[in-house]
Scaffold this motif. Sequence first.
Motif, PDB file in Angstrom:
ATOM      1  N   SER A  17       0.836  -1.203   0.000  1.00 49.47           N
ATOM      2  CA  SER A  17       0.000   0.000   0.000  1.00 49.47           C
ATOM      3  C   SER A  17       0.865   1.244   0.000  1.00 49.47           C
ATOM      4  O   SER A  17       2.019   1.226   0.441  1.00 49.47           O
ATOM      5  CB  SER A  17      -0.889   0.019   1.247  1.00 49.47           C
ATOM      6  OG  SER A  17      -1.778  -1.074   1.263  1.00 49.47           O
ATOM      7  N   ARG A  19       0.098   5.753   0.170  1.00 50.87           N
ATOM      8  CA  ARG A  19      -0.832   6.875   0.102  1.00 50.87           C
ATOM      9  C   ARG A  19      -0.126   8.078  -0.508  1.00 50.87           C
ATOM     10  O   ARG A  19       0.920   8.520  -0.019  1.00 50.87           O
ATOM     11  CB  ARG A  19      -1.375   7.257   1.488  1.00 50.87           C
ATOM     12  CG  ARG A  19      -2.496   8.291   1.382  1.00 50.87           C
ATOM     13  CD  ARG A  19      -3.091   8.640   2.727  1.00 50.87           C
ATOM     14  NE  ARG A  19      -2.273   9.581   3.471  1.00 50.87           N
ATOM     15  CZ  ARG A  19      -2.745  10.363   4.445  1.00 50.87           C
ATOM     16  NH1 ARG A  19      -4.029  10.309   4.778  1.00 50.87           N
ATOM     17  NH2 ARG A  19      -1.936  11.186   5.086  1.00 50.87           N
ATOM     18  N   SER A  21      -0.434  12.125  -1.545  1.00 49.54           N
ATOM     19  CA  SER A  21      -1.176  13.337  -1.215  1.00 49.54           C
ATOM     20  C   SER A  21      -0.852  14.416  -2.233  1.00 49.54           C
ATOM     21  O   SER A  21       0.171  14.348  -2.930  1.00 49.54           O
ATOM     22  CB  SER A  21      -0.856  13.805   0.201  1.00 49.54           C
ATOM     23  OG  SER A  21       0.503  14.150   0.305  1.00 49.54           O
ATOM     24  N   PHE A  67      -8.225   1.400  -4.721  1.00 48.15           N
ATOM     25  CA  PHE A  67      -7.809   2.791  -4.481  1.00 48.15           C
ATOM     26  C   PHE A  67      -8.965   3.571  -3.871  1.00 48.15           C
ATOM     27  O   PHE A  67     -10.136   3.347  -4.215  1.00 48.15           O
ATOM     28  CB  PHE A  67      -7.409   3.466  -5.788  1.00 48.15           C
ATOM     29  CG  PHE A  67      -6.116   2.992  -6.398  1.00 48.15           C
ATOM     30  CD1 PHE A  67      -5.484   1.818  -5.980  1.00 48.15           C
ATOM     31  CD2 PHE A  67      -5.525   3.719  -7.413  1.00 48.15           C
ATOM     32  CE1 PHE A  67      -4.296   1.395  -6.550  1.00 48.15           C
ATOM     33  CE2 PHE A  67      -4.338   3.306  -7.997  1.00 48.15           C
ATOM     34  CZ  PHE A  67      -3.735   2.138  -7.566  1.00 48.15           C
ATOM     35  N   THR A  68      -8.613   4.484  -2.995  1.00 46.34           N
ATOM     36  CA  THR A  68      -9.604   5.370  -2.391  1.00 46.34           C
ATOM     37  C   THR A  68      -9.096   6.801  -2.448  1.00 46.34           C
ATOM     38  O   THR A  68      -8.004   7.098  -1.961  1.00 46.34           O
ATOM     39  CB  THR A  68      -9.881   4.985  -0.935  1.00 46.34           C
ATOM     40  OG1 THR A  68     -10.317   3.625  -0.869  1.00 46.34           O
ATOM     41  CG2 THR A  68     -10.951   5.887  -0.342  1.00 46.34           C
ATOM     42  N   SER A  70      -9.718  10.796  -1.442  1.00 45.39           N
ATOM     43  CA  SER A  70     -10.403  11.598  -0.441  1.00 45.39           C
ATOM     44  C   SER A  70      -9.855  13.025  -0.481  1.00 45.39           C
ATOM     45  O   SER A  70      -8.846  13.290  -1.139  1.00 45.39           O
ATOM     46  CB  SER A  70     -10.233  11.002   0.950  1.00 45.39           C
ATOM     47  OG  SER A  70      -8.867  10.940   1.302  1.00 45.39           O
ATOM     48  N   TYR A  79      -6.053  13.078  -1.370  1.00 46.13           N
ATOM     49  CA  TYR A  79      -5.262  11.881  -1.107  1.00 46.13           C
ATOM     50  C   TYR A  79      -5.681  10.769  -2.067  1.00 46.13           C
ATOM     51  O   TYR A  79      -6.802  10.734  -2.548  1.00 46.13           O
ATOM     52  CB  TYR A  79      -5.484  11.397   0.326  1.00 46.13           C
ATOM     53  CG  TYR A  79      -5.132  12.420   1.380  1.00 46.13           C
ATOM     54  CD1 TYR A  79      -6.109  13.258   1.914  1.00 46.13           C
ATOM     55  CD2 TYR A  79      -3.824  12.559   1.834  1.00 46.13           C
ATOM     56  CE1 TYR A  79      -5.793  14.197   2.876  1.00 46.13           C
ATOM     57  CE2 TYR A  79      -3.500  13.495   2.792  1.00 46.13           C
ATOM     58  CZ  TYR A  79      -4.487  14.319   3.313  1.00 46.13           C
ATOM     59  OH  TYR A  79      -4.168  15.250   4.265  1.00 46.13           O
ATOM     60  N   GLN A  81      -5.289   6.780  -1.564  1.00 49.62           N
ATOM     61  CA  GLN A  81      -4.849   5.594  -0.830  1.00 49.62           C
ATOM     62  C   GLN A  81      -4.873   4.425  -1.794  1.00 49.62           C
ATOM     63  O   GLN A  81      -5.927   4.088  -2.345  1.00 49.62           O
ATOM     64  CB  GLN A  81      -5.777   5.323   0.360  1.00 49.62           C
ATOM     65  CG  GLN A  81      -5.442   4.063   1.122  1.00 49.62           C
ATOM     66  CD  GLN A  81      -4.117   4.137   1.839  1.00 49.62           C
ATOM     67  OE1 GLN A  81      -3.803   5.145   2.481  1.00 49.62           O
ATOM     68  NE2 GLN A  81      -3.319   3.081   1.749  1.00 49.62           N
ATOM     69  N   ASN A  83      -4.125   0.460  -2.306  1.00 46.02           N
ATOM     70  CA  ASN A  83      -3.923  -0.830  -1.647  1.00 46.02           C
ATOM     71  C   ASN A  83      -3.831  -1.937  -2.691  1.00 46.02           C
ATOM     72  O   ASN A  83      -4.201  -1.744  -3.855  1.00 46.02           O
ATOM     73  CB  ASN A  83      -5.081  -1.109  -0.696  1.00 46.02           C
ATOM     74  CG  ASN A  83      -5.186  -0.095   0.417  1.00 46.02           C
ATOM     75  OD1 ASN A  83      -4.188   0.472   0.869  1.00 46.02           O
ATOM     76  ND2 ASN A  83      -6.404   0.146   0.873  1.00 46.02           N
TER      77      ASN A  83
END
Length: 118
Positions: A17, A19, A21, A67-68, A70, A79, A81, A83
């Motif tokens: 993973s 993240r 930004s 993927f997320t 936000s 962001y 994220q 995974n």
Amino acid sequence: EVQLVESVGGLVQPGGSLRLSCAASGFTFSSYYMTWVRQAPGKALQWVSSIYRDGYTVYADSVKGRFTMSRDKAKNTVYLQMNSLKSEDTALYYCARYGGSYYGVDYWGKGTLVTISS
């Protein structure tokens, strides 16, 4: 001056993973739809995900469920994220601002390299 600054990417093992930004400045962040786009080596730009002003998100099929995206309006930051990373996720990832249907994507970050490899 509009600026979009991505965090440093990195080398991640498959299945891992990371993240990313993107810090935004120079505009009213909460008023814009933001997007992540990537470019794998030797390939065309590929849209990854977008987030609407209200926080609604949409994803490319290739990353959906892994993927997320936000946004933190207090920090003017979006962001991504990521995974369950796969080798095919290796790419230069760009944060971008969508300026509306007339302007389209009008500002880009410089990109950050994500490499998935064992």
